[in-house]
Design an enzyme around this catalytic site. Sequence first.
Site, PDB file in Angstrom:
ATOM      1  N   SER A  95       4.633   2.583   7.764  1.00 61.05           N
ATOM      2  CA  SER A  95       4.311   1.654   7.055  1.00 61.05           C
ATOM      3  C   SER A  95       5.546   1.052   6.297  1.00 61.05           C
ATOM      4  O   SER A  95       6.037   1.991   5.557  1.00 61.05           O
ATOM      5  CB  SER A  95       3.009   1.929   6.104  1.00 61.05           C
ATOM      6  OG  SER A  95       1.829   1.934   6.920  1.00 61.05           O
TER       7      SER A  95
ATOM      8  N   HIS B 162       0.846  -1.290   0.051  1.00 56.79           N
ATOM      9  CA  HIS B 162      -0.008   0.062   0.112  1.00 56.79           C
ATOM     10  C   HIS B 162       1.026   1.222  -0.028  1.00 56.79           C
ATOM     11  O   HIS B 162       0.366   2.369  -0.449  1.00 56.79           O
ATOM     12  CB  HIS B 162      -0.965   0.069   1.181  1.00 56.79           C
ATOM     13  CG  HIS B 162      -0.531   0.313   2.511  1.00 56.79           C
ATOM     14  ND1 HIS B 162       0.075  -0.493   3.343  1.00 56.79           N
ATOM     15  CD2 HIS B 162      -0.344   1.456   3.110  1.00 56.79           C
ATOM     16  CE1 HIS B 162       0.323  -0.127   4.501  1.00 56.79           C
ATOM     17  NE2 HIS B 162       0.278   1.102   4.347  1.00 56.79           N
TER      18      HIS B 162
ATOM     19  N   ASP C 278       0.474  -7.716   1.464  1.00 51.27           N
ATOM     20  CA  ASP C 278       0.750  -6.214   1.545  1.00 51.27           C
ATOM     21  C   ASP C 278       2.173  -6.030   1.780  1.00 51.27           C
ATOM     22  O   ASP C 278       2.642  -5.123   2.501  1.00 51.27           O
ATOM     23  CB  ASP C 278       0.235  -5.590   3.045  1.00 51.27           C
ATOM     24  CG  ASP C 278       0.136  -4.023   3.073  1.00 51.27           C
ATOM     25  OD1 ASP C 278       0.296  -3.517   1.840  1.00 51.27           O
ATOM     26  OD2 ASP C 278      -0.160  -3.423   4.214  1.00 51.27           O
TER      27      ASP C 278
END
Length: 312
Positions: free
Chosen positions: A153, A48, A78
């Site tokens: 992230s 992402h 992911d």
Amino acid sequence: EKCADSVVGVITYTEQWSRSTGEVQKAEVGEGSGVVIPDDGYIMTNNHVVADGNSYQVLLPSGDKVDASLVGTDSGTDIAVLKIEATGLTPAVVGDSDSLQVGEFTLAVGNPLGELGGTVTDGIISALDREVTVENQTMNLLQTNAAVSPGNSGGGLFNERGELIGIVNAKSSGQNAEGLGFAIPVNTAIQVAEELINNGYVTGRPAMGVTVLSINDAQTAFQYGVNQAGVYVQSVNEGGAADKAGLQPGDRFVSIDGTAVNSTSDITGIIGEHAVGDTIEVQVVRGTQIVTANVTLEESTPQASSTQRTEG
């Protein structure tokens, strides 16, 4: 000291040709973190973090920015891998996420807010194997109370020995929640990264070979010339599993193996429970008739993915 230099910043851009200027326009669309893994010049991050772009740079601990190429992505876990040409990189020492216990010390290193590279926060392992939905994908993650912010992230979660045990990918979206961060277990992340490096995709996953379209409102239904909300076959890969079974663009899904299909995640979830070579019974509405097709699942490749979808 052992792990800080193995975490980098990741900057995602879009590059588009501008008719008005006759030049390529570059715009930043996101920032995150990444971890140098023990392969020459490879950076592991989140899918992402890179998904909305087509051009990438990596911000090294030295402050230098270097261009990066996208090796591969996997939305199901992911995970994504970038490649840079640089020397003097410090790969992370990879630990074992299967041996973790609740209460163990954790250190999160990342680039929160996209501008605070090398930020370190500490905590413990709060839970193991927590089922969490991220970017419409349900996955089993490590939970930690180390502070995690946007930009973290793709960064690393380390143990007290400085070993990489997870890739940070989410925090709780609850307004009043604190200390609820999540990370992909490193054993899963490394396995996926190696598949992306070696093959460009994760092998052995089943696919129908279609692109699906989810129509949720009257305006979108009118736009696509249909009269009912639902999940539709948007396109069929020529020669793929769905094509061989007779599915056609415009078919509206009713059920798969007797389970009603109300969303694209229903399709992804059902197919994910099967293996390549399994045959599933797909019921669709075509015109005014219900049609049943027996689809023998093929291997999911970048050209034969069953999880591509458009939301409407």
